[in-house]
Write a protein that holds these residues in place. Structure first.
Motif, PDB file in Angstrom:
ATOM      1  N   LYS A  14       1.525  -4.858  13.927  1.00  0.00           N
ATOM      2  CA  LYS A  14       1.197  -5.978  13.237  1.00  0.00           C
ATOM      3  C   LYS A  14      -0.193  -5.585  12.597  1.00  0.00           C
ATOM      4  CE  LYS A  14       3.055 -10.105  14.806  1.00  0.00           C
ATOM      5  NZ  LYS A  14       2.465 -11.575  14.872  1.00  0.00           N
ATOM      6  N   THR A  15      -1.007  -5.093  12.842  1.00  0.00           N
ATOM      7  CA  THR A  15      -2.410  -5.013  12.548  1.00  0.00           C
ATOM      8  C   THR A  15      -1.817  -3.039  11.733  1.00  0.00           C
ATOM      9  OG1 THR A  15      -3.348  -5.614  14.084  1.00  0.00           O
ATOM     10  CG2 THR A  15      -4.770  -3.837  12.927  1.00  0.00           C
ATOM     11  N   TYR A  16      -1.533  -2.399  12.438  1.00  0.00           N
ATOM     12  CA  TYR A  16      -1.515  -0.994  11.482  1.00  0.00           C
ATOM     13  C   TYR A  16      -0.558  -0.852  10.681  1.00  0.00           C
ATOM     14  CZ  TYR A  16       0.665   3.811  11.508  1.00  0.00           C
ATOM     15  OH  TYR A  16       0.976   5.235  10.634  1.00  0.00           O
ATOM     16  N   LEU A  17       0.741  -2.237  10.286  1.00  0.00           N
ATOM     17  CA  LEU A  17       0.920  -2.810   9.346  1.00  0.00           C
ATOM     18  C   LEU A  17       0.746  -3.147   7.891  1.00  0.00           C
ATOM     19  CD1 LEU A  17       4.116  -2.924   8.147  1.00  0.00           C
ATOM     20  CD2 LEU A  17       4.147  -4.832   9.034  1.00  0.00           C
ATOM     21  N   ALA A  18      -0.011  -3.878   8.654  1.00  0.00           N
ATOM     22  CA  ALA A  18      -1.501  -4.323   7.839  1.00  0.00           C
ATOM     23  C   ALA A  18      -2.182  -3.032   7.079  1.00  0.00           C
ATOM     24  CB  ALA A  18      -2.375  -5.207   8.051  1.00  0.00           C
ATOM     25  N   VAL A  19      -2.557  -2.446   7.267  1.00  0.00           N
ATOM     26  CA  VAL A  19      -3.234  -1.175   7.175  1.00  0.00           C
ATOM     27  C   VAL A  19      -2.261  -0.475   6.279  1.00  0.00           C
ATOM     28  CG1 VAL A  19      -4.382   0.785   7.947  1.00  0.00           C
ATOM     29  CG2 VAL A  19      -4.908  -1.133   8.659  1.00  0.00           C
ATOM     30  N   LEU A  20      -1.170  -0.282   6.586  1.00  0.00           N
ATOM     31  CA  LEU A  20      -0.083   0.542   5.916  1.00  0.00           C
ATOM     32  C   LEU A  20       0.466  -0.133   4.057  1.00  0.00           C
ATOM     33  CD1 LEU A  20       2.214   2.013   8.134  1.00  0.00           C
ATOM     34  CD2 LEU A  20       0.024   3.270   6.814  1.00  0.00           C
ATOM     35  N   GLU A  21      -0.456  -1.360   4.148  1.00  0.00           N
ATOM     36  CA  GLU A  21       0.247  -2.273   3.838  1.00  0.00           C
ATOM     37  C   GLU A  21      -0.641  -2.423   2.121  1.00  0.00           C
ATOM     38  OE1 GLU A  21       1.566  -5.836   4.952  1.00  0.00           O
ATOM     39  OE2 GLU A  21       3.530  -5.557   4.641  1.00  0.00           O
ATOM     40  N   LYS A  22      -2.046  -1.829   2.443  1.00  0.00           N
ATOM     41  CA  LYS A  22      -3.038  -2.492   2.037  1.00  0.00           C
ATOM     42  C   LYS A  22      -3.808  -0.877   1.449  1.00  0.00           C
ATOM     43  CE  LYS A  22      -7.946  -2.598   1.988  1.00  0.00           C
ATOM     44  NZ  LYS A  22      -9.424  -2.658   2.674  1.00  0.00           N
ATOM     45  N   SER A  23      -2.698   0.427   1.885  1.00  0.00           N
ATOM     46  CA  SER A  23      -3.540   1.398   1.958  1.00  0.00           C
ATOM     47  C   SER A  23      -2.567   1.513   0.465  1.00  0.00           C
ATOM     48  CB  SER A  23      -2.684   3.138   2.424  1.00  0.00           C
ATOM     49  OG  SER A  23      -3.903   2.614   3.577  1.00  0.00           O
ATOM     50  N   ILE A  27      -2.517   2.718  -3.178  1.00  0.00           N
ATOM     51  CA  ILE A  27      -2.126   3.164  -4.204  1.00  0.00           C
ATOM     52  C   ILE A  27      -1.022   3.287  -5.215  1.00  0.00           C
ATOM     53  CG2 ILE A  27      -0.024   5.445  -4.231  1.00  0.00           C
ATOM     54  CD1 ILE A  27      -1.001   5.865  -1.065  1.00  0.00           C
ATOM     55  N   GLN A  28      -0.298   1.821  -5.382  1.00  0.00           N
ATOM     56  CA  GLN A  28       0.725   1.864  -6.542  1.00  0.00           C
ATOM     57  C   GLN A  28      -0.878   0.833  -7.490  1.00  0.00           C
ATOM     58  OE1 GLN A  28       2.959  -0.776  -4.409  1.00  0.00           O
ATOM     59  NE2 GLN A  28       4.416   0.132  -4.347  1.00  0.00           N
ATOM     60  N   GLN A  29      -2.069   0.636  -7.186  1.00  0.00           N
ATOM     61  CA  GLN A  29      -2.502   0.081  -8.125  1.00  0.00           C
ATOM     62  C   GLN A  29      -3.305   0.868  -9.190  1.00  0.00           C
ATOM     63  OE1 GLN A  29      -5.654  -2.630  -6.622  1.00  0.00           O
ATOM     64  NE2 GLN A  29      -4.278  -4.229  -6.443  1.00  0.00           N
ATOM     65  N   ASN A  30      -3.670   2.643  -8.038  1.00  0.00           N
ATOM     66  CA  ASN A  30      -4.049   3.000  -8.527  1.00  0.00           C
ATOM     67  C   ASN A  30      -3.629   4.671  -9.305  1.00  0.00           C
ATOM     68  OD1 ASN A  30      -6.784   2.279  -8.475  1.00  0.00           O
ATOM     69  ND2 ASN A  30      -7.042   3.028  -6.913  1.00  0.00           N
ATOM     70  N   CYS A  31      -2.422   4.145  -9.745  1.00  0.00           N
ATOM     71  CA  CYS A  31      -0.638   5.071  -9.922  1.00  0.00           C
ATOM     72  C   CYS A  31      -0.876   4.912 -11.296  1.00  0.00           C
ATOM     73  CB  CYS A  31       0.577   4.795  -9.422  1.00  0.00           C
ATOM     74  SG  CYS A  31       1.696   5.879  -9.453  1.00  0.00           S
ATOM     75  N   GLN A  39      17.754  -2.073 -17.176  1.00  0.00           N
ATOM     76  CA  GLN A  39      17.545  -3.432 -17.879  1.00  0.00           C
ATOM     77  C   GLN A  39      17.364  -4.371 -17.435  1.00  0.00           C
ATOM     78  OE1 GLN A  39      21.030  -2.016 -18.151  1.00  0.00           O
ATOM     79  NE2 GLN A  39      22.264  -4.283 -18.003  1.00  0.00           N
ATOM     80  N   TYR A  40      17.700  -4.479 -15.851  1.00  0.00           N
ATOM     81  CA  TYR A  40      17.144  -5.524 -14.543  1.00  0.00           C
ATOM     82  C   TYR A  40      15.750  -4.881 -13.646  1.00  0.00           C
ATOM     83  CZ  TYR A  40      22.252  -6.718 -15.327  1.00  0.00           C
ATOM     84  OH  TYR A  40      23.030  -6.333 -15.983  1.00  0.00           O
ATOM     85  N   HIS A  41      15.633  -3.764 -13.783  1.00  0.00           N
ATOM     86  CA  HIS A  41      14.527  -3.751 -12.851  1.00  0.00           C
ATOM     87  C   HIS A  41      14.032  -2.640 -14.003  1.00  0.00           C
ATOM     88  CE1 HIS A  41      17.642  -1.988 -10.143  1.00  0.00           C
ATOM     89  NE2 HIS A  41      16.161  -0.874 -10.255  1.00  0.00           N
ATOM     90  N   GLU A  42      12.608  -1.617 -13.129  1.00  0.00           N
ATOM     91  CA  GLU A  42      12.277  -0.122 -12.853  1.00  0.00           C
ATOM     92  C   GLU A  42      11.389   0.561 -11.846  1.00  0.00           C
ATOM     93  OE1 GLU A  42      10.720  -0.160 -16.997  1.00  0.00           O
ATOM     94  OE2 GLU A  42       8.020  -1.727 -16.131  1.00  0.00           O
ATOM     95  N   LYS A  43      11.679   1.532 -11.305  1.00  0.00           N
ATOM     96  CA  LYS A  43      11.043   1.554 -10.700  1.00  0.00           C
ATOM     97  C   LYS A  43      10.272   2.966 -10.858  1.00  0.00           C
ATOM     98  CE  LYS A  43      12.282   3.002  -5.511  1.00  0.00           C
ATOM     99  NZ  LYS A  43      13.242   3.126  -4.615  1.00  0.00           N
ATOM    100  N   CYS A  44       8.836   3.350  -9.979  1.00  0.00           N
ATOM    101  CA  CYS A  44       7.805   4.684 -10.716  1.00  0.00           C
ATOM    102  C   CYS A  44       8.410   5.814  -9.341  1.00  0.00           C
ATOM    103  CB  CYS A  44       6.631   4.120 -10.043  1.00  0.00           C
ATOM    104  SG  CYS A  44       5.485   5.710 -10.242  1.00  0.00           S
ATOM    105  N   ILE A  45       8.418   6.264 -10.633  1.00  0.00           N
ATOM    106  CA  ILE A  45       9.147   7.883  -9.656  1.00  0.00           C
ATOM    107  C   ILE A  45       8.022   8.948  -8.662  1.00  0.00           C
ATOM    108  CG2 ILE A  45      10.779   8.406 -10.982  1.00  0.00           C
ATOM    109  CD1 ILE A  45       9.490  10.076 -12.927  1.00  0.00           C
ATOM    110  N   LYS A  46       6.979   7.865  -8.800  1.00  0.00           N
ATOM    111  CA  LYS A  46       5.304   8.504  -8.695  1.00  0.00           C
ATOM    112  C   LYS A  46       5.753   7.681  -7.178  1.00  0.00           C
ATOM    113  CE  LYS A  46       2.712  10.523 -10.794  1.00  0.00           C
ATOM    114  NZ  LYS A  46       1.167  10.166 -12.265  1.00  0.00           N
TER     115      LYS A  46
END
Length: 55
Positions: A14-23, A27-31, A39-46
């Motif tokens: 659980k601790t390791y998963l929390a670290v991965l989720e934060k990382s 990454i997604q905030q700085n991308c 028309q339903y969803h879009e996904k970043c290719i990066k």
């Protein structure tokens, strides 16, 4: 395996998963997103961030 050992391993994971989720969130905030989708969803290719466009 004893219950105590299993619970300890679960807590470590659980601790390791929390670290991965934060990382991932950082990454997604700085991308510099490049979205593709429909028309339903879009996904970043990066960074694989998904934006839902239609519910």
């Amino acid at each position: 395996m004893k219950v105590g050992k299993i619970e300890e391993e679960i807590n470590q994971l659980k601790t390791y998963l929390a670290v991965l989720e934060k990382s991932l969130k950082e990454i997604q905030q700085n991308c510099d997103h490049h979205f593709k989708g429909n028309q339903y969803h879009e996904k970043c290719i990066k960074c694989n961030k998904v934006n839902v466009l239609y519910y």
